[in-house]
Write a protein that holds these residues in place. Sequence first.
Motif, PDB file in Angstrom:
ATOM      1  N   ALA A  18       0.941  -1.108  -0.061  1.00 18.83           N
ATOM      2  CA  ALA A  18      -0.036   0.086   0.071  1.00 18.83           C
ATOM      3  C   ALA A  18       0.730   1.316   0.113  1.00 18.83           C
ATOM      4  O   ALA A  18       0.542   2.354   0.535  1.00 18.83           O
ATOM      5  CB  ALA A  18      -1.158  -0.092   1.016  1.00 18.83           C
ATOM      6  N   TRP A  72      -1.098   5.334   3.037  1.00 18.59           N
ATOM      7  CA  TRP A  72      -1.347   5.684   4.424  1.00 18.59           C
ATOM      8  C   TRP A  72      -0.470   7.053   4.787  1.00 18.59           C
ATOM      9  O   TRP A  72       0.660   7.112   4.467  1.00 18.59           O
ATOM     10  CB  TRP A  72      -0.929   4.600   5.386  1.00 18.59           C
ATOM     11  N   THR A 121      -2.064  -4.850   9.986  1.00 14.86           N
ATOM     12  CA  THR A 121      -1.919  -4.433   8.403  1.00 14.86           C
ATOM     13  C   THR A 121      -0.307  -4.735   8.066  1.00 14.86           C
ATOM     14  O   THR A 121       0.218  -4.153   7.051  1.00 14.86           O
ATOM     15  CB  THR A 121      -1.942  -2.673   8.200  1.00 14.86           C
ATOM     16  N   LYS A 169      -3.612  -2.341   2.549  1.00 13.78           N
ATOM     17  CA  LYS A 169      -4.798  -1.858   2.904  1.00 13.78           C
ATOM     18  C   LYS A 169      -5.930  -2.614   2.362  1.00 13.78           C
ATOM     19  O   LYS A 169      -7.062  -2.282   2.684  1.00 13.78           O
ATOM     20  CB  LYS A 169      -4.756  -0.540   1.830  1.00 13.78           C
ATOM     21  N   ARG A 176     -10.818  -5.064   4.186  1.00 13.65           N
ATOM     22  CA  ARG A 176     -10.017  -3.628   3.819  1.00 13.65           C
ATOM     23  C   ARG A 176      -9.959  -2.652   5.045  1.00 13.65           C
ATOM     24  O   ARG A 176     -10.896  -2.949   5.938  1.00 13.65           O
ATOM     25  CB  ARG A 176     -11.134  -3.027   2.780  1.00 13.65           C
ATOM     26  N   ALA A 234      -7.790  -0.001   7.932  1.00 13.49           N
ATOM     27  CA  ALA A 234      -6.763   0.053   8.945  1.00 13.49           C
ATOM     28  C   ALA A 234      -7.106  -0.898  10.143  1.00 13.49           C
ATOM     29  O   ALA A 234      -5.948  -1.742  10.749  1.00 13.49           O
ATOM     30  CB  ALA A 234      -6.642   1.535   9.647  1.00 13.49           C
ATOM     31  N   GLU A 249     -10.286   1.270   0.810  1.00 16.05           N
ATOM     32  CA  GLU A 249      -9.059   0.949   0.169  1.00 16.05           C
ATOM     33  C   GLU A 249      -8.425   2.310  -0.793  1.00 16.05           C
ATOM     34  O   GLU A 249      -7.802   2.021  -1.733  1.00 16.05           O
ATOM     35  CB  GLU A 249      -8.898  -0.505  -0.354  1.00 16.05           C
ATOM     36  N   ALA A 293      -7.453   6.750   2.498  1.00 16.88           N
ATOM     37  CA  ALA A 293      -7.024   6.748   3.879  1.00 16.88           C
ATOM     38  C   ALA A 293      -7.717   7.306   5.135  1.00 16.88           C
ATOM     39  O   ALA A 293      -7.769   6.469   6.111  1.00 16.88           O
ATOM     40  CB  ALA A 293      -5.527   6.913   3.690  1.00 16.88           C
ATOM     41  N   ALA A 324     -10.493   5.233   5.709  1.00 14.36           N
ATOM     42  CA  ALA A 324     -10.027   3.981   6.372  1.00 14.36           C
ATOM     43  C   ALA A 324      -9.753   3.913   7.873  1.00 14.36           C
ATOM     44  O   ALA A 324     -10.158   3.164   8.651  1.00 14.36           O
ATOM     45  CB  ALA A 324      -8.801   3.077   5.542  1.00 14.36           C
TER      46      ALA A 324
END
Length: 304
Positions: free
Chosen positions: A71, A75, A116, A135, A163, A165, A193, A196, A199
């Motif tokens: 990913a 992030w 993750t 992610k 999907r 965090a 995804e 961020a 997420a």
Amino acid sequence: MRMARAASFLLLLTLLAAADARRQKDGENACDKGWECSGSSFCCNETITDYFKAYQFEELFPKRNDSLAHAAGFWSYRAFITAAALFEPRGFGTTGGKEMGVKEVAAFLGHVGAKTSCGHSGATNGSLAWGLCYKRELSPSQSYCDDSNELYRCAEGVEYYGRGALPVYWNYNYGIVGKGIKQDLLNHPELLEQNATLAFEAAIWRWMTPMKRRQPSAHDVFVGNWKPTKKDTLSKRYPGFGATMNILYGDLICGKGTIDRMNVIISHYQHYLNLMGVGAQQSGDNLDCADQVPFNPSSKNPDS
């Protein structure tokens, strides 16, 4: 024309001054910390950005943008802080003073980092450096569609693999979390995804929200808001980091003795405490959930 504009401008200034006077009278002071927090009285308090800076985020997740990370570029510190700011008034990272705030952020991110991570024992910088590598689930083993759930029916052509965090699985969980953060995740789970901030928002919502009435949230059991009942103590459920794992994962991790999946999460939490300057020795009591009876035993695997 000029006189009319001048009069309008003076009227605007008068209204702004009156509004400011009312805020002062009511004890409301709007503060501005830039993009992290602005335009509200809450911003005048100590918030997460006062003790958790961008460089520390980089130290916690130094390999997230590595070429081997799945990913890379997704992030960011800004995404985390933007999402966290929505929950700070509810106490996320702002309950119990600075040290407790640091510990809660480390605890939450400890779960995120572990869930993750693509780290392993021989990985560069060690296994704990590879949080936020993913992610999404790369090789789903099933569709995660529960056709029996009438409240949150599976959308046609949509996949509900993990999907985010704190990865979300199954159609009903996407429905529940989506309702919580006011996003149509049931029909558009891909948002977790693609964005961020969303997420992180979904993950913090899960941390802050009890899954059932009369049960605590992970936040509650960590910061001391929750007082165990007699049933809880008989089930060996006590406030602390261990109970956060019980709430988030249930019998997938807890009540199984000292297993690697549990220890990996604890290791991330303690590692982040060290990096954030509090120290692993301040992890708190009841660190694990090895002997805890799950709050919500499940037949399905929501975490995979």
